[in-house]
Scaffold this motif. Sequence first.
Motif, PDB file in Angstrom:
ATOM      1  N   LEU A 151     -28.175  74.401 -49.449  1.00  0.00           N
ATOM      2  CA  LEU A 151     -28.804  73.430 -48.569  1.00  0.00           C
ATOM      3  C   LEU A 151     -28.842  72.063 -49.252  1.00  0.00           C
ATOM      4  N   TYR A 158     -30.982  74.865 -39.288  1.00  0.00           N
ATOM      5  CA  TYR A 158     -31.931  74.106 -40.083  1.00  0.00           C
ATOM      6  C   TYR A 158     -32.171  72.768 -39.384  1.00  0.00           C
ATOM      7  N   ILE A 211     -36.526  76.417 -39.876  1.00  0.00           N
ATOM      8  CA  ILE A 211     -35.391  77.347 -39.829  1.00  0.00           C
ATOM      9  C   ILE A 211     -35.557  78.230 -38.600  1.00  0.00           C
ATOM     10  N   ILE A 238     -38.506  71.064 -43.343  1.00  0.00           N
ATOM     11  CA  ILE A 238     -37.320  71.615 -42.696  1.00  0.00           C
ATOM     12  C   ILE A 238     -37.675  72.945 -42.050  1.00  0.00           C
TER      13      ILE A 238
END
Length: 334
Positions: A121, A61, A81, A79
């Motif tokens: 997260l 991440y 990934i 964010i």
Amino acid sequence: MFIPKISVVFYAIIFLTVASGCQQKNNAKNDIMMYGDTSRRGVPFSKDPHVVKFNGEYLMYFSIPPYEGNNDPMNGWAIGIARSTNLIDWEKAGEIVPVEEYERKGLCAPGALVIDGKVHLFYQTYGNWRNDAICHAVSEDGIHFERNKTNPIFHPTGDWNCGRAIDAEVVQFNNQYLLYFATRDSSMSIQMQGVASAPINTNFNRDEWMQLTDEAILAPKYPWEGKCVEGASVVQKGDSLYMFYAGAYNNGPQQVGVAKSRDGINWERLSNKPFLENGDPGEWNSCESGHPHIYKDEDDRTYLFYQGNDDFGKTWKISQKEVLWDDKGPHLNN
């Protein structure tokens, strides 16, 4: 919220390529990881890495910037990934973008934790200055996340800080969860580290966190740290915790230091010099080696992920180095 990207180009250490499956290629001879997501700016731009092992693969991440020229009011930091099978070659897997009012200006600086088959997260809101705070979301597949209904879940209190919390790192230690965060003093000048705890059976809701100190647990001390200690990442070795942290603001140059603790609250630096320095002129990280993440794999080998650039922040790339350990503590595998 996941927004798939059909065409994404990844930056490689010696050339740009669009490979089948959008997988980033690296220098196979030296096994150098060099990752930069170009989907938003057309140049490599990835910051604040954090890695977990989940469902047989690695997930990374990281922060990505807003789209340039996009006037959508929810077009903030987000964010990214990426997935990998070897910690070197990474393929884009998704994005988490602003959807809630409290994160409309952006979200970034992820920290992840795998608990009972789910990825938790922790991330910060962006662009709210004193009011930025830590948030939480959970996922069953590591890609699609459901926000905690009590978000934001944490901001610090007390006269020693400004009320801001960023750069979340959550670890399990001594039958509790510890949340490490960066904040600033009341003048918004000095960046420093704080810590809070939640019980082992927590849902990570807002009312379950307790701030553990009424002062910073780590603040700038040595010249190389400037006015900033941030981006803490913590790993347990034996009975001790080791904190890899960023000293100095971005491109100061920011570099990485290490501190050690027996209780997670009181910390002692291992050296008055950086553990990982910025690169020499002409190297990809000449402007900084910053925002570290220390990842411990299932075989107990550890890897230090970090961000860098050579153009004072016009681009950002992520790399990693293996960290070895002896009786004196960590050292780099050069």
